[in-house]
Write an enzyme that holds these catalytic residues in place. Structure first.
Site, PDB file in Angstrom:
ATOM      1  N   SER A   1       0.815  -1.220   0.000  1.00 44.15           N
ATOM      2  CA  SER A   1       0.000   0.000   0.000  1.00 44.15           C
ATOM      3  C   SER A   1       0.852   1.275   0.000  1.00 44.15           C
ATOM      4  O   SER A   1       1.729   1.444   0.861  1.00 44.15           O
ATOM      5  CB  SER A   1      -0.920  -0.047   1.233  1.00 44.15           C
ATOM      6  OG  SER A   1      -1.185   1.234   1.718  1.00 44.15           O
TER       7      SER A   1
HETATM    8  N1  LIG Z   1      -5.839   8.861   2.299  1.00 45.65           N
HETATM    9  C1  LIG Z   1      -5.629   7.634   3.037  1.00 45.65           C
HETATM   10  C2  LIG Z   1      -5.893   6.449   2.147  1.00 45.65           C
HETATM   11  C3  LIG Z   1      -5.894   5.156   2.919  1.00 45.65           C
HETATM   12  C4  LIG Z   1      -6.470   4.020   2.108  1.00 45.65           C
HETATM   13  O1  LIG Z   1      -7.454   4.192   1.369  1.00 45.65           O
HETATM   14  N2  LIG Z   1      -5.868   2.850   2.245  1.00 45.65           N
HETATM   15  C5  LIG Z   1      -6.375   1.692   1.535  1.00 45.65           C
HETATM   16  C6  LIG Z   1      -5.227   0.753   1.213  1.00 45.65           C
HETATM   17  S1  LIG Z   1      -4.063   1.514   0.153  1.00 45.65           S
HETATM   18  C7  LIG Z   1      -7.362   0.967   2.441  1.00 45.65           C
HETATM   19  O2  LIG Z   1      -7.217   0.997   3.644  1.00 45.65           O
HETATM   20  N3  LIG Z   1      -8.367   0.315   1.864  1.00 45.65           N
HETATM   21  C8  LIG Z   1      -9.288  -0.485   2.616  1.00 45.65           C
HETATM   22  C9  LIG Z   1     -10.525   0.238   3.076  1.00 45.65           C
HETATM   23  O3  LIG Z   1     -10.653   1.472   2.866  1.00 45.65           O
HETATM   24  O4  LIG Z   1     -11.398  -0.436   3.639  1.00 45.65           O
HETATM   25  C10 LIG Z   1      -4.189   7.616   3.573  1.00 45.65           C
HETATM   26  O5  LIG Z   1      -3.332   8.244   2.953  1.00 45.65           O
HETATM   27  O6  LIG Z   1      -3.936   6.993   4.607  1.00 45.65           O
END
Ligand SMILES: N[C@@H](CCC(=O)N[C@@H](CS)C(=O)NCC(=O)O)C(=O)O
Length: 210
Positions: free
Chosen positions: A9
């Site tokens: 990620s």
């Molecule tokens: N803007 C956030 C984005 C975080 C994000 O969307 N992470 C994704 C993985 S890259 C995630 O957790 N996806 C699973 C979900 O939202 O349930 C950051 O920079 O921390």
């Protein structure tokens, strides 16, 4: 202090590189497999109801949003303020870049690539153009500059490195943006934890293939 993350990620990788630059070690690093929906366990939702990774858990204090975590780590654990200076204007410029990274550059990645990777949808030309526009901006910010936010290396460089390396591994040809290409080669050399970041990019790359 614990970190919940996934190696592939991009937002997690920027936090890992920041920690490395600061010499911060996490007591516990817990991999959350978002594809297996591990972020929806009641235990995890209690820490982060928004169920995103990365999430930092610092002895009862929970924080998510990667760029907010990066700033917190410098302010709480940095031996100095080099990566995020206290000087108001220097800090403001870094913030501008961090918001640009989140709201424009990385957003253009997710809008174009995520539907293809995760939903197996065809490429959308309009969204591809948004990537090009975002890279034009970044290229302009880097005109005549070694670093991405003012005269010194900062959190902005780490955040952009996580993002641009993700474009790199996705096969986006950003080398035509000469300032970005030059900055990228230098940032790779300067940034502690680059190797771990690149290994994480290879993990991310696997999403394209299955
Ligand atoms: N803007 C956030 C984005 C975080 C994000 O969307 N992470 C994704 C993985 S890259 C995630 O957790 N996806 C699973 C979900 O939202 O349930 C950051 O920079 O921390």
């Amino acid at each position: 202090m614990d970190l919940y993350y996934r190696p592939g990620s991009a937002p997690c990788r920027s936090v890992l590189m920041t920690a490395k630059a600061l010499g911060v070690e996490f007591d516990k690093k817990t991999i959350i497999n978002t594809r297996a929906r591990e972020q929806f366990t009641p235990e995890y939702l209690k820490i982060n109801p928004q169920h995103t990774i990365p999430t930092l858990h610092d002895h009862g204090f929970a924080l998510w949003e990667s760029r907010a975590i990066m700033v917190y780590l410098v302010e709480k654990y940095g031996k100095d303020d080099k990566l995020f200076p206290k000087d108001v204007q220097k800090q403001a410029l870094i913030n501008q870049r961090l918001y640009f990274d989140m709201g424009t550059l990385y957003k253009s990645f997710s809008e174009y690539y995520y539907p293809q990777i995760f939903l197996k949808k065809p490429a959308n030309e309009e969204n591809y153009k948004k990537i090009e526009v975002a890279f034009e901006f970044l290229n302009t910010f880097l005109e005549g500059q070694t670093y991405s936010a003012g005269g010194d290396y900062s959190l902005a460089d780490i955040a952009f490195l996580a993002t641009v390396s993700t474009f790199d591994v996705a096969g986006f040809d950003f080398k035509r943006y000469a300032n970005v290409a030059r900055w990228y080669e230098n940032a790779k050399k300067l940034t502690p934890g680059w190797e771990e970041n690149w290994a994480g990019c290879q993990e991310f790359r696997k999403y394209f293939d299955n």
